[in-house]
Design an enzyme around this catalytic site. Structure first.
Site, short mmCIF file in Angstrom:
data_model
loop_
_atom_site.label_atom_id
_atom_site.label_comp_id
_atom_site.label_asym_id
_atom_site.label_seq_id
_atom_site.Cartn_x
_atom_site.Cartn_y
_atom_site.Cartn_z
N ARG A 162 0.83 -1.21 0.00
CA ARG A 162 0.00 0.00 0.00
C ARG A 162 0.87 1.27 0.00
O ARG A 162 0.56 2.25 0.68
CB ARG A 162 -0.93 0.05 1.23
CG ARG A 162 -1.93 -1.07 1.32
CD ARG A 162 -3.00 -0.91 0.24
NE ARG A 162 -4.15 -1.77 0.48
CZ ARG A 162 -4.25 -3.03 0.07
NH1 ARG A 162 -3.26 -3.58 -0.61
NH2 ARG A 162 -5.34 -3.73 0.31
N SER A 237 -10.75 -0.79 2.50
CA SER A 237 -10.04 -0.86 3.79
C SER A 237 -9.76 0.56 4.26
O SER A 237 -9.11 1.32 3.57
CB SER A 237 -8.70 -1.56 3.65
OG SER A 237 -8.84 -2.82 3.10
N GLU A 333 -5.45 4.10 5.96
CA GLU A 333 -4.97 3.96 4.58
C GLU A 333 -5.57 5.07 3.71
O GLU A 333 -4.99 5.50 2.72
CB GLU A 333 -5.41 2.58 4.08
CG GLU A 333 -5.06 2.29 2.65
CD GLU A 333 -5.65 0.97 2.18
OE1 GLU A 333 -5.28 -0.08 2.71
OE2 GLU A 333 -6.47 1.00 1.25
N1 EPU Z 1 -10.72 -10.79 9.80
C1 EPU Z 1 -11.48 -10.78 10.95
N2 EPU Z 1 -12.51 -9.91 11.05
C2 EPU Z 1 -12.84 -9.07 10.05
C3 EPU Z 1 -12.07 -9.06 8.87
C4 EPU Z 1 -11.00 -9.94 8.77
O1 EPU Z 1 -11.21 -11.56 11.88
O2 EPU Z 1 -13.81 -8.34 10.22
C5 EPU Z 1 -9.62 -11.75 9.65
C6 EPU Z 1 -10.06 -12.89 8.73
O3 EPU Z 1 -10.67 -13.89 9.43
C7 EPU Z 1 -8.78 -13.35 8.12
C8 EPU Z 1 -7.94 -12.11 8.09
O4 EPU Z 1 -8.54 -11.18 8.97
O5 EPU Z 1 -8.13 -14.28 8.96
C9 EPU Z 1 -7.77 -11.53 6.70
O6 EPU Z 1 -9.01 -11.10 6.19
P1 EPU Z 1 -9.21 -10.77 4.61
O7 EPU Z 1 -8.81 -11.94 3.79
O8 EPU Z 1 -10.58 -10.23 4.45
O9 EPU Z 1 -8.11 -9.70 4.28
P2 EPU Z 1 -7.64 -8.37 5.01
O10 EPU Z 1 -6.23 -8.57 5.41
O11 EPU Z 1 -8.61 -7.99 6.06
C10 EPU Z 1 -6.66 -7.28 2.83
C11 EPU Z 1 -6.77 -6.00 2.08
C12 EPU Z 1 -8.07 -5.94 1.29
C13 EPU Z 1 -8.10 -7.11 0.33
C14 EPU Z 1 -7.98 -8.42 1.14
C15 EPU Z 1 -7.88 -9.64 0.25
C16 EPU Z 1 -5.50 -4.40 3.41
C17 EPU Z 1 -5.56 -3.21 4.30
N3 EPU Z 1 -6.69 -4.88 2.99
O12 EPU Z 1 -7.70 -7.31 3.81
O13 EPU Z 1 -8.06 -4.73 0.54
O14 EPU Z 1 -9.28 -7.13 -0.44
O15 EPU Z 1 -6.76 -8.38 1.94
O16 EPU Z 1 -6.63 -9.69 -0.34
O17 EPU Z 1 -4.42 -4.89 3.11
C18 EPU Z 1 -8.82 -2.49 0.20
O18 EPU Z 1 -7.64 -2.16 0.13
O19 EPU Z 1 -9.75 -1.65 0.10
C19 EPU Z 1 -9.16 -3.90 0.47
C20 EPU Z 1 -10.42 -4.28 0.64
#
Ligand code: EPU
Length: 337
Positions: A162, A237, A333
């Site tokens: 990012r 995000s 972000e």
């Molecule tokens: N999780 C929770 N609670 C939540 C959300 C997530 O416990 O409410 C846990 C999930 O269970 C999982 C982990 O967090 O173990 C990861 O969740 P997820 O796969 O949804 O990914 P993220 O790390 O929360 C990032 C990006 C997203 C992108 C997803 C998929 C960032 C800040 N965000 O989210 O990006 O879609 O990975 O690759 O890195 C964006 O930038 O707008 C965005 C949506």
């Protein structure tokens, strides 16, 4: 091209915040852009792309310049690869769909990310194991001060998680006018390792996925987890996932043995901010017209007439609570304007 006055910016930001721009202009080509940038009576300018990574907290008295440069062009190709140049004002997801139609591989995992092509390199958009930098060749930037065009190579952009030079040394110094990509035409490199993609493909009964299948799987996952800005205002995000030392993470595990993490290096891990925010009790919380999304705690939402300042206050409360509970600071972000 015409400078308009007292325009609502609500249609131009995915949070759907209703603030006013004292002066607003939409530019359709680089000549218009240069004309506007040299306008002496508007010393302060705010550049607006897809409006998908900003929280507008007040009326804007700078000249708001909406980048509406359009066009997608194949620059060269051989049997294996194609070089494509897209103008900054192209909608990102429409560009991904165009690539899927041509069977050009590389950005299928980045389907349905809101925003425009020209703003994608600024924060090196990424999702489901792929980042923009993986297919990026170069981009052209127009220097706000000199009005000269500079071509930024991939290494010059200094992409990180990012992050890029456009958020660091060159912050607010250039307007990205177009981006050049290198895509595969055959032997596509499929990225299906990110947990939820393989299970989504399984549930679609697909064993030998094409890039189009991956795009469909990503669209389906995103639609189930992330609110569509057309229905509920949001900016994806709101926070970055914090990177902490393995030592600190081990200390966290003592109190929270179920804490998830991704390994970043020998010494560091990334902790999902969504998990921290959920554990802090904010997931699905609604305060009047704004709140935290029920399916993904990383996403703050505007249910209707929320003010940017309300959402900003909520984000600060979340930061404070997460810091108090886990001793981890989660950085926003989204750009606060
Ligand atoms: N999780 C929770 N609670 C939540 C959300 C997530 O416990 O409410 C846990 C999930 O269970 C999982 C982990 O967090 O173990 C990861 O969740 P997820 O796969 O949804 O990914 P993220 O790390 O929360 C990032 C990006 C997203 C992108 C997803 C998929 C960032 C800040 N965000 O989210 O990006 O879609 O990975 O690759 O890195 C964006 O930038 O707008 C965005 C949506």
């Amino acid at each position: 091209m015409q400078i308009q006055h007292n325009i609502s910016l609500q249609p131009y930001n995915t949070f759907g915040i209703d603030v006013t721009a004292t002066s607003f202009v939409s530019v359709n080509n680089t000549t218009e852009l240069k004309d506007v940038l040299s306008a002496k009576n508007y010393p302060n300018k705010l550049i607006l792309g897809g409006g998908s990574n900003m929280l507008l907290t007040k009326n804007q008295d700078k000249l708001v310049i909406h980048i509406n440069l359009k066009g997608i062009e194949i620059i060269s190709q051989d049997d294996d690869f194609v070089i494509v140049k897209a103008q900054a004002g192209e909608n990102w997801h429409q560009f991904v769909l165009w690539c899927m139609k041509q069977d050009f591989g590389g950005i299928e995992n980045l389907s349905l990310i809101p925003g425009n092509v020209g703003t994608a390199p600024i924060q090196n958009i990424g999702a489901y194991g792929v980042e923009l930098k993986d297919s990026f060749v170069s981009c052209e930037g127009l220097c706000l001060e000199t009005l000269e065009t500079h071509t930024f190579s991939k290494s010059e952009c200094d992409f990180g998680y990012r992050d890029s030079i456009f958020k660091q040394q060159e912050k607010e110094k250039y307007i990205i006018t177009n981006v050049t990509f290198k895509f595969t035409k055959r032997n596509h490199k499929l990225n299906i390792n990110y947990g939820t993609i393989s299970s989504e493909l399984e549930s679609m009964n697909i064993t030998n996925p094409t890039i189009q299948d991956i795009s469909k799987a990503v669209i389906s996952i995103r639609e189930s987890k992330l609110p569509n800005p057309k229905d509920i205002g949001n900016s994806g995000s709101f926070f970055k996932n914090p990177v902490i030392s393995k030592e600190d993470f081990n200390a966290l595990l003592l109190n929270f043995p179920d804490a998830p993490s991704y390994s970043i290096s020998e010494t560091e891990v990334k902790v999902p901010a969504g998990w921290l925010i959920e554990k802090a009790g904010f997931k699905g919380k609604r305060f009047g017209d704004y709140g935290v999304h029920k399916n993904q705690a990383l996403v703050l939402v505007n249910y209707g007439q929320a003010k940017g300042s309300d959402i900003l206050e909520l984000s600060k409360l979340i930061q404070k609570t997460v810091l108090r509970l886990f001793n981890i600071f989660i950085e926003a972000e989204v750009n606060i304007l």
